[in-house]
Design a protein around this motif. Structure first.
Motif, PDB file in Angstrom:
ATOM      1  N   PHE A  60       0.829  -1.202   0.000  1.00 55.07           N
ATOM      2  CA  PHE A  60       0.000   0.000   0.000  1.00 55.07           C
ATOM      3  C   PHE A  60       0.865   1.256   0.000  1.00 55.07           C
ATOM      4  N   PHE A  61       1.792   1.331   0.929  1.00 57.05           N
ATOM      5  CA  PHE A  61       2.624   2.528   1.025  1.00 57.05           C
ATOM      6  C   PHE A  61       3.653   2.591  -0.095  1.00 57.05           C
ATOM      7  N   ALA A  62       4.077   1.435  -0.598  1.00 50.78           N
ATOM      8  CA  ALA A  62       5.061   1.428  -1.689  1.00 50.78           C
ATOM      9  C   ALA A  62       4.491   2.069  -2.943  1.00 50.78           C
ATOM     10  N   VAL A  63       3.261   1.714  -3.326  1.00 51.97           N
ATOM     11  CA  VAL A  63       2.731   2.199  -4.598  1.00 51.97           C
ATOM     12  C   VAL A  63       2.304   3.665  -4.515  1.00 51.97           C
TER      13      VAL A  63
ATOM     14  N   GLY B 272       5.367   9.465   5.900  1.00 54.76           N
ATOM     15  CA  GLY B 272       6.720   9.026   5.582  1.00 54.76           C
ATOM     16  C   GLY B 272       6.820   7.579   5.157  1.00 54.76           C
ATOM     17  N   ASN B 273       5.737   6.801   5.302  1.00 50.58           N
ATOM     18  CA  ASN B 273       5.761   5.413   4.849  1.00 50.58           C
ATOM     19  C   ASN B 273       5.602   5.293   3.339  1.00 50.58           C
ATOM     20  N   THR B 274       5.039   6.314   2.699  1.00 52.71           N
ATOM     21  CA  THR B 274       4.880   6.251   1.247  1.00 52.71           C
ATOM     22  C   THR B 274       6.233   6.396   0.568  1.00 52.71           C
ATOM     23  N   SER B 275       6.240   6.159  -0.729  1.00 52.11           N
ATOM     24  CA  SER B 275       7.489   6.248  -1.484  1.00 52.11           C
ATOM     25  C   SER B 275       7.829   7.664  -1.928  1.00 52.11           C
TER      26      SER B 275
END
Length: 527
Positions: free
Chosen positions: A208-211, A419-422
């Motif tokens: 989820f956070f990666a994309v 901050g967990n997102t890319s």
């Protein structure tokens, strides 16, 4: 052309037999029941119009399952010495990339607009489930039928949901609600290995956070769940003018410190009479501002002015208290600002018209032949302490020659970014960064290929200096080298690489970003 298509055939033949997807390559190539036709010209073109890399095929998927079969077949295709490399895959929404990010030279472009685009309001009005190929204007229109709307927007609504969520999605509401990637409850994603995953902050959170802000590197978003709020019927839209950059930014920071009163804050540079006229196309009021653009007395440079935009949602009804009236809030807020008296202008507009304001600017540019032209744009996030220095660095670029387009300047608050997102924003102790967006349109009759290349080179020089000296970060950029990408991600680079190895180990996705080289060597991917 036949030889060019053979390596694709083995990987997709099973998909072609059981899928509603259409592959387009060449009118002369027919394999099984499906013709591989020539790619459409749009697959090698984007809004930036400075990069053109044609794919060998285009896919128009009818469902997430179609995308999954394609990626699953490609990621599991045999690899080894003497074999052709796997085809890469790029997701393309409305085609508003700037530097070929949604192109796939020698690979396959997946046109996400072909996916189901239904917008379904659920949870008692708490959220909307939307297809990733839906345009934000389509989401807005459907949600407004229920008196609801998403909280965070982009300035231009004719972008796809999946496209902006793969980058960030910012506008003047971001100081209050964060970017669009901070306003997502759930996603449906097809990973680079062909797995369809429903993910959220609590369900498959790493994906989820990666994309989100992941530049299309880890999966193709096919659906999203977006939180909603009650939509105001009207908006009070204010413009105020300044002749001092320091006063301009000081008032912007004052405005973003009042989220209980103010709902939107942006601003732009007023470079000349043309920029003043063009920026007023969508503002439905006469602006009696006739500044002197003569010398500023510093090195003979031209005088530059600035304009703050802010907006207040107006829920006023005839039986409501005067204290809740939008005019009262505008008067209260304006009294705290230090703009050039009496150069502040306020209008009341419908909520839809306010959010769709850039459409009028688009129509104006189209009427002058300046929409389908090269757009060598520059978007940079600059720490507050370096905003004035960056403005000075930029001045030589935007005041020289016949500049056409707005230069947006407004603050963001980094604590609204997860901050967990890319996605990457500068790390700053005071939590304030400025967006500088140089949104230039170039007339081919006056600025040919060499001219556009010169602008891009100048932007690269400015961006490199700002990143090195001021701690800035680029937005919507295609970095020129892997080293630049590593510098861009900084301390989160290792996490980005690890996510790639987990969700797209064959490096099939997002070739147009230029982050990861194509490879069929698994050991090279995970190192």
């Amino acid at each position: 052309m036949v030889l060019k298509a053979l390596y694709l055939y083995a990987a997709v033949v099973v998909l072609l037999l059981c899928s509603s997807a259409n592959f387009i390559q060449s009118p002369s190539d027919v394999f099984g029941p499906v013709a591989l036709l020539e790619p459409t010209p749009s697959a090698a073109r984007d809004f930036g119009a400075v990069v053109s890399e044609a794919p060998v095929a285009v896919m128009r998927p009818g469902s997430a399952a179609d995308v999954a079969r394609l990626l699953g077949a490609l990621s599991s295709a045999p690899a080894g010495p003497g074999r052709r490399p796997r085809a890469s895959v790029a997701a393309r929404g409305a085609g508003h990339s700037l530097h070929g990010q949604a192109q796939a030279r020698g690979g396959i472009v997946v046109e996400t607009r072909a996916l189901p685009r239904a917008v379904e309001v659920g949870g008692g009005g708490a959220y909307a489930d939307v297809g990733a190929g839906a345009l934000w204007v389509e989401v807005l229109e459907e949600c407004l039928r229920a008196g609801l709307a998403p909280r965070s927007w982009t300035d231009y609504l004719y972008l796809t949901v999946g496209g902006t969520l793969s980058n960030g999605g910012i506008s003047g509401q971001a100081f209050k609600h964060g970017p669009q990637i901070s306003n997502v409850l759930q996603l449906e994603v097809v990973t680079g290995t062909g797995e369809v995953v429903t993910c959220s902050p609590t369900q498959s959170p790493e994906l989820f956070f990666a994309v989100l802000g992941g530049l299309g590197q880890f999966g193709i978003i096919t659906r999203a769940r977006i939180p909603l709020q009650v939509a105001p019927p009207k908006v009070r839209w204010v413009r105020a003018f300044y002749d001092s950059f320091e006063t301009f930014t000081g008032d912007q920071e004052l405005l973003v410190s009042m989220p209980e009163l103010v709902d939107y804050v942006e601003g732009f540079m007023v470079l000349n009479e043309q920029s003043l006229r063009s920026s007023s196309v969508a503002f439905p009021a006469e602006v009696n501002f006739t500044p002197d653009f003569g010398s500023d007395g510093v090195g003979g440079g031209k005088k530059v002015y600035y304009c703050i935009e802010f907006a207040v949602h107006d829920f006023q009804r005839q039986d409501s208290a005067a204290a809740d009236d939008g005019d009262h809030v505008v008067e209260l807020v304006s009294g705290k600002l230090s703009f050039l008296r009496p150069h502040a202008y306020s209008v009341e507009v419908a909520y839809f018209d306010f959010l769709n304001r850039v459409r009028m600017e688009e129509e104006s540019l189209r009427s002058r032949g300046l929409w389908d032209v090269p757009h060598p744009w520059l978007n940079v996030f600059v720490p507050r302490h370096g905003a004035a220095a960056f403005k000075d660095l930029l001045m030589g670029t935007v005041t020289r020659g016949e500049f056409e387009g707005p230069v947006l300047v407004y603050p963001l608050l980094t604590d609204r970014w997860d901050g967990n997102t890319s996605a990457v924003v500068p790390a700053v102790p005071d939590g304030v960064v400025y967006v500088f967006s140089v949104l230039r349109s170039t007339d081919p009759a006056r600025c040919g290929g060499a001219c556009v290349e010169g602008i891009l080179e100048e932007h690269r020089r400015v961006a490199d200096e700002a990143c090195r000296r001021l701690g800035a970060k680029q937005y919507l950029a295609r970095q020129p080298s892997r080293a630049h990408w590593q510098d861009h991600f900084g301390s989160s680079w290792d996490r980005f690489v690890a996510r790639k190895a987990r969700f797209d180990p064959m490096r099939i996705l997002g070739p147009g970003q230029g982050i990861f080289p194509r490879t069929d060597d698994v050991t090279a991917v995970v190192m």
